[in-house]
Design an enzyme around this catalytic site. Structure first.
Site, PDB file in Angstrom:
ATOM      1  CB  VAL B  46      -0.964   0.009   1.201  1.00 44.48           C
ATOM      2  CG1 VAL B  46      -1.695   1.344   1.274  1.00 44.48           C
ATOM      3  CG2 VAL B  46      -1.983  -1.110   1.031  1.00 44.48           C
ATOM      4  CB  CYS B  47       3.875   2.287   1.891  1.00 49.05           C
ATOM      5  SG  CYS B  47       3.283   1.813   3.494  1.00 49.05           S
TER       6      CYS B  47
END
Lengths: 176, 155
Positions: B46-47
């Site tokens: 996600v990051c």
């Protein structure tokens, strides 16, 4: 909750009944592996829901990580000018490992389009403003990576495997 | 559970490593808006997506004269490898020692997990927090809130 700020309009590439009770918008990138993984899942969902689902594809090329994503989007937009957007969209995802000018010309020929006109269109950059506008519309709607789906205007934040996507569409249909 | 610092609060100043041998202070950037993006970890899917989108729209942030800074508890060598792998064109700060100290001051440290929340701050040119947002940790917040906040800054 992120919501779609750019409504679906006649300029969009759509598949399905415009009056369908559920609209699935995908912001995608032709060079993104996750989008290629989503491609057959969306197709299966379209078959499953039939007239109840309108599918919309918009460009979200992450050009810094995917150097071929933008040219692939241009090739699809070129095909769209001659009514072959979806054919090109499908072939680009099906041949994701071969993206590049040679593939675009080969696919143009395969679809009965003029490959020289495609080269000219890409050289002129005539579709770039449109692609960039679509990208920024996505950013302003909260697109946060590719693929990002909006179901009836709400960003779908969960996984997009087949059961998850169908479940989310069913939930939207139940609310509509 | 500490609360994320709200709009209107002066942004706590800090000095953190931006590379293994260079440091950056928030106060160095006074005079222009700063986007401070706390995220849990380098390399997590996600990051990576979140920072990848920010990297792509840096020109939009720059239209507002704003500087984007990513910040996590990862060390500077880890940031260096992550940024090179992804081709990032903005600094990643290492909130590494004492671990998470800056995240704690902004109210976005997750004690049990030892990482920061996924949290966004837009700091105005005078060093005041103009907007803050705490995202569910698994949800990539995108950039719409940041751009709205930049547009709403007094000219």
């Amino acid at each position: 909750m992120a919501t779609l700020r750019t409504p679906v309009d006649p300029h969009d590439h759509t598949q399905g009944d415009p009056n369908a009770p559920c609209t699935l918008v995908e912001y995608g990138d032709y060079q993104c592996l996750h989008c290629a993984r989503a491609y057959p899942i969306v197709k299966r969902a379209q078959e499953h829901f039939g007239d109840r689902l309108l599918f919309v594809y918009r460009n979200f090329p992450l050009t810094r990580s995917h150097p071929l994503a933008e040219s692939a989007a241009e090739a699809a937009e070129f095909a769209a000018t001659q009514g072959k957007f979806w054919e090109m969209h499908d072939l680009l995802f099906e041949n994701q490992d071969r993206l590049g000018p040679d593939l675009y010309q080969q696919l143009a020929t395969q679809l009965g389009l003029d490959p020289a006109a495609l080269v000219d269109a890409l050289d002129s950059g005539q579709f770039l403003d449109h692609i960039r506008a679509e990208f920024m519309g996505g950013v302003r709607s909260g697109v946060n990576g590719t693929p990002t789906f909006f179901i009836n205007g709400e960003r779908h934040d969960g996984p997009f495997d087949y059961p998850a996507l169908v479940g989310a569409i069913n939930a939207a249909l139940a609310n509509s | 559970m500490p609360e994320i610092l709200p709009a209107g609060t002066p942004a706590p100043d800090f000095t953190l490593p931006v590379t293994p041998d260079q440091k950056l202070s928030l106060s160095d950037l006074r005079g222009k808006p700063v986007i401070l993006a706390f995220y849990p970890a380098d390399w997590s899917p996600v990051c990576g997506d979140q920072m990848g989108v920010y990297n792509e729209i840096l020109p939009e942030f720059q239209k507002h004269g704003a500087e984007l800074i990513g910040i996590s508890v990862d060390g500077p060598w880890c940031h260096d490898a992550f940024a090179q792998d992804r081709g990032f064109h903005f600094p990643l700060l290492a909130d590494f020692e004492p671990k998470g100290a800056v995240a704690r001051r902004y109210g976005v440290y997750r004690d049990g997990d030892g990482i920061s929340e996924r949290a966004l701050f837009v700091i105005d040119k005078d060093g005041k927090i103009a907007w803050s947002y705490l995202s569910p940790i698994a949800v990539n917040p995108g950039a719409d809130g940041i751009l709205d906040a930049l547009e709403n800054l007094p000219k």
